[in-house]
Write an enzyme that holds these catalytic residues in place. Structure first.
Site, PDB file in Angstrom:
ATOM      1  N   THR A 182       0.873  -1.181   0.000  1.00  0.00           N
ATOM      2  CA  THR A 182       0.000   0.000   0.000  1.00  0.00           C
ATOM      3  C   THR A 182       0.906   1.225   0.000  1.00  0.00           C
ATOM      4  OG1 THR A 182      -1.626  -1.231   1.287  1.00  0.00           O
ATOM      5  CG2 THR A 182      -1.889   1.157   1.189  1.00  0.00           C
ATOM      6  N   LYS A 186      -7.196   0.995  -3.488  1.00  0.00           N
ATOM      7  CA  LYS A 186      -6.799   0.538  -2.143  1.00  0.00           C
ATOM      8  C   LYS A 186      -7.004   1.661  -1.110  1.00  0.00           C
ATOM      9  CE  LYS A 186      -4.765  -1.736   1.176  1.00  0.00           C
ATOM     10  NZ  LYS A 186      -5.580  -2.622   2.010  1.00  0.00           N
ATOM     11  N   ASN A 246      -9.345   1.528   2.167  1.00  0.00           N
ATOM     12  CA  ASN A 246      -8.815   1.725   3.521  1.00  0.00           C
ATOM     13  C   ASN A 246      -9.362   2.973   4.197  1.00  0.00           C
ATOM     14  OD1 ASN A 246      -7.409  -0.615   3.273  1.00  0.00           O
ATOM     15  ND2 ASN A 246      -5.485   0.197   4.047  1.00  0.00           N
TER      16      ASN A 246
HETATM   17  N1  LIG Z   1      -0.886  -6.780   7.330  1.00  0.00           N
HETATM   18  C1  LIG Z   1      -2.028  -6.533   6.713  1.00  0.00           C
HETATM   19  O1  LIG Z   1      -3.115  -6.873   7.196  1.00  0.00           O
HETATM   20  C2  LIG Z   1      -2.045  -5.831   5.370  1.00  0.00           C
HETATM   21  C3  LIG Z   1      -3.196  -5.921   4.592  1.00  0.00           C
HETATM   22  C4  LIG Z   1      -3.228  -5.308   3.344  1.00  0.00           C
HETATM   23  C5  LIG Z   1      -2.129  -4.588   2.906  1.00  0.00           C
HETATM   24  N2  LIG Z   1      -1.031  -4.485   3.702  1.00  0.00           N
HETATM   25  C6  LIG Z   1       0.109  -3.723   3.189  1.00  0.00           C
HETATM   26  O2  LIG Z   1       1.071  -4.677   2.749  1.00  0.00           O
HETATM   27  C7  LIG Z   1       2.395  -4.195   2.983  1.00  0.00           C
HETATM   28  C8  LIG Z   1       3.156  -5.184   3.847  1.00  0.00           C
HETATM   29  O3  LIG Z   1       2.471  -5.327   5.071  1.00  0.00           O
HETATM   30  P1  LIG Z   1       2.967  -6.386   6.176  1.00  0.00           P
HETATM   31  O4  LIG Z   1       1.885  -6.477   7.178  1.00  0.00           O
HETATM   32  O5  LIG Z   1       3.504  -7.588   5.508  1.00  0.00           O
HETATM   33  O6  LIG Z   1       4.175  -5.545   6.827  1.00  0.00           O
HETATM   34  P2  LIG Z   1       5.412  -6.104   7.679  1.00  0.00           P
HETATM   35  O7  LIG Z   1       5.130  -7.424   8.260  1.00  0.00           O
HETATM   36  O8  LIG Z   1       5.787  -4.980   8.587  1.00  0.00           O
HETATM   37  O9  LIG Z   1       6.561  -6.294   6.576  1.00  0.00           O
HETATM   38  C9  LIG Z   1       7.146  -5.164   5.984  1.00  0.00           C
HETATM   39  C10 LIG Z   1       8.183  -5.611   4.976  1.00  0.00           C
HETATM   40  O10 LIG Z   1       8.830  -4.435   4.438  1.00  0.00           O
HETATM   41  C11 LIG Z   1      10.254  -4.595   4.591  1.00  0.00           C
HETATM   42  N3  LIG Z   1      10.897  -3.285   4.733  1.00  0.00           N
HETATM   43  C12 LIG Z   1      10.558  -2.278   5.566  1.00  0.00           C
HETATM   44  N4  LIG Z   1      11.382  -1.222   5.394  1.00  0.00           N
HETATM   45  C13 LIG Z   1      12.286  -1.585   4.448  1.00  0.00           C
HETATM   46  C14 LIG Z   1      13.386  -0.932   3.822  1.00  0.00           C
HETATM   47  N5  LIG Z   1      13.727   0.324   4.160  1.00  0.00           N
HETATM   48  N6  LIG Z   1      14.085  -1.600   2.882  1.00  0.00           N
HETATM   49  C15 LIG Z   1      13.728  -2.864   2.541  1.00  0.00           C
HETATM   50  N7  LIG Z   1      12.698  -3.547   3.080  1.00  0.00           N
HETATM   51  C16 LIG Z   1      11.985  -2.907   4.023  1.00  0.00           C
HETATM   52  C17 LIG Z   1      10.404  -5.450   5.836  1.00  0.00           C
HETATM   53  O11 LIG Z   1      11.693  -5.999   5.868  1.00  0.00           O
HETATM   54  P3  LIG Z   1      12.336  -6.522   7.263  1.00  0.00           P
HETATM   55  O12 LIG Z   1      11.824  -7.921   7.455  1.00  0.00           O
HETATM   56  O13 LIG Z   1      13.795  -6.424   7.061  1.00  0.00           O
HETATM   57  O14 LIG Z   1      11.837  -5.568   8.345  1.00  0.00           O
HETATM   58  C18 LIG Z   1       9.303  -6.488   5.590  1.00  0.00           C
HETATM   59  O15 LIG Z   1       9.714  -7.423   4.634  1.00  0.00           O
HETATM   60  C19 LIG Z   1       2.219  -2.801   3.610  1.00  0.00           C
HETATM   61  O16 LIG Z   1       2.289  -1.833   2.599  1.00  0.00           O
HETATM   62  C20 LIG Z   1       0.831  -2.867   4.214  1.00  0.00           C
HETATM   63  O17 LIG Z   1       0.237  -1.578   4.350  1.00  0.00           O
HETATM   64  C21 LIG Z   1      -0.954  -5.109   4.912  1.00  0.00           C
END
Ligand SMILES: NC(=O)c1ccc[n+]([C@@H]2O[C@H](COP(=O)([O-])OP(=O)(O)OC[C@H]3O[C@@H](n4cnc5c(N)ncnc54)[C@H](OP(=O)(O)O)[C@@H]3O)[C@@H](O)[C@H]2O)c1
Length: 289
Positions: free
Chosen positions: A96, A169, A173
Site C-alpha cells: 500500500t 486501495k 482503507n
Molecule cells: N498486514 C495486513 O493486514 C495488510 C493488509 C493489506 C495490505 N497491507 C500492506 O502490505 C504491505 C506489507 O504489510 P505487512 O503487514 O507484511 O508488513 P510487515 O510485516 O511490517 O513487513 C514489511 C516488509 O517491508 C520490509 N521493509 C521495511 N522497510 C524496508 C526498507 N527500508 N528496505 C527494505 N525492506 C523494508 C520489511 O523488511 P524486514 O523484514 O527487514 O523488516 C518487511 O519485509 C504494507 O504496505 C501494508 O500496508 C498489509
C-alpha cells in the site's frame, strides 16, 4: 509456470510467497532481514543476494513492502530492482503506497519493464488462504497476462490504468479507520453515560457498525488484539488517504479526524500492536506497547 520473485517477506509477503510455491511456481525471494527468508528457502525458494539479482532471475517481481520509503530503497538503490529488471520483466507492486509512489516507480524503471500496481485487501489470514482481493491497475493486456498467477493469491480485479489499483486501495482503507473511530467513540460515550459494556455491545449490535462491534468485542473485552496489521502501517495508510484527498481537492474531515485517533494511539506507544488497538486507546483501556 513462471519464475516469480517476492521482495519483502513480512506478515503478508511471506504468506503470499508460500502460496506461489504451493501453486508450483519457481520462487526467488529477497528480504532486508535475510533470516526471514529461511522457511521459504527450506521449502524450495532460492534466496537472491539483492533485489537486482532477484529481478534478473524472475519473469514477475512482486514487491510487498511497508510503504513508499521502503519501495524507493528497494527499487532505486545501487542493487535495486531497477538495476536488474529488463524488458522481459513485469513488476507487480502489491504494497500500500498510494498513486504518487506508483508514478515515481514508473519513472524509475528502465524502458520496456512492465508495471502493474496491484495492492490487496484482506490481511494475513486471507494472504495465507489465497483469498485476498487484488486491485490491479495497468495496461489491460499486461494485467490479463498475470491474472491467472494473481488467482493463486486471491481474486484479482482490473480496476483501470496504472495507479488505479493504488487509488482503489486508498478508497477501501479510508473506510477502515472511520468505522473503528465511530465504534470506539460510541463505546466511550456508553462508558461516559454509565451504560455497562455488555449493554453497549448489545445496543451497537443492531446499528450500522454492528458487524464490527460483534467482531471486535472479544479483543476489546480482553485488550488482546492479535497482530495482523500493525498500527504503524495503519498510520502510514491514514496519511496516504489524507494526502490523496488533499491532492484531489476532496474534503474529508471525517478521515482527517479518524487519522488523528491513529496518530494519538501511535504516540501513546501502540505502534507495534494491531491497528484495532486504536479502539482501546479511544476508550482509554489500552495497555502500553
Ligand atoms: N498486514 C495486513 O493486514 C495488510 C493488509 C493489506 C495490505 N497491507 C500492506 O502490505 C504491505 C506489507 O504489510 P505487512 O503487514 O507484511 O508488513 P510487515 O510485516 O511490517 O513487513 C514489511 C516488509 O517491508 C520490509 N521493509 C521495511 N522497510 C524496508 C526498507 N527500508 N528496505 C527494505 N525492506 C523494508 C520489511 O523488511 P524486514 O523484514 O527487514 O523488516 C518487511 O519485509 C504494507 O504496505 C501494508 O500496508 C498489509
Amino acid at each position: 509456470m513462471a519464475t516469480v520473485a517476492v521482495i519483502g517477506l513480512g506478515g503478508m509477503g511471506s504468506r503470499m510467497a508460500g502460496r506461489l510455491l504451493d501453486a508450483g511456481h519457481d520462487l526467488v525471494v529477497w528480504n532486508r532481514t535475510p533470516q526471514r527468508a529461511g522457511e521459504l528457502v527450506a521449502r524450495g525458494a532460492v534466496a537472491a543476494g539483492s533485489p537486482a539479482e532477484a529481478a534478473r532471475w524472475a519473469n514477475l517481481v512482486i514487491t510487498m513492502l511497508s510503504g513508499p520509503a521502503a519501495l524507493q530503497e528497494v527499487v532505486e538503490g545501487p542493487q535495486g530492482i531497477a538495476a536488474g529488471a529488463t524488458d522481459s520483466t513485469t513488476l507487480a507492486e502489491m504494497s500500500t503506497v498510494g498513486p504518487p509512489a506508483v508514478r515515481r516507480l514508473a519513472a524509475m524503471l528502465p524502458d520496456g519493464v512492465g508495471l502493474l500496481d496491484a495492492p490487496v485487501l484482506g490481511s494475513v489470514t486471507e494472504a495465507e488462504s489465497g483469498s485476498l482481493r487484488i486491485f490491479v491497475g495497468g495496461p489491460e493486456e499486461l494485467a490479463q497476462r498475470w491474472m491467472p498467477l494473481f488467482g493463486a493469491l486471491g481474486s484479482p480485479m482490473h480496476v483501470g490504468p496504472l495507479g488505479a489499483g493504488a487509488a482503489a486501495k486508498l478508497v477501501a482503507n479510508s473506510t477502515l479507520f472511520g468505522v473503528l473511530a465511530v465504534l470506539g467513540e460510541a463505546l466511550a460515550l456508553a462508558d461516559g453515560l454509565g451504560l455497562p459494556r455488555d449493554i453497549a455491545f448489545n445496543v451497537l449490535s443492531g446499528t450500522p457498525v454492528g458487524a464490527q462491534a460483534d467482531r471486535r468485542r472479544p479483543a476489546i473485552e480482553s485488550d488482546d488484539f492479535p497482530l495482523r496489521f500493525a498500527l504503524s502501517l495503519a498510520h502510514k495508510d491514514a496519511d496516504l488517504v489524507v494526502a490523496a484527498a488533499e491532492s484531489a481537492n476532496v474534503e474529508m474531515p471525517v478521515a482527517a479526524a479518524a487519522r488523528q485517533w491513529v496518530v494519538a494511539a501511535q504516540e501513546a506507544g501502540l505502534g507495534d500492536r494491531d491497528y484495532s488497538a486504536v479502539l482501546a486507546h479511544i476508550t482509554g483501556t489500552a495497555r502500553a506497547g
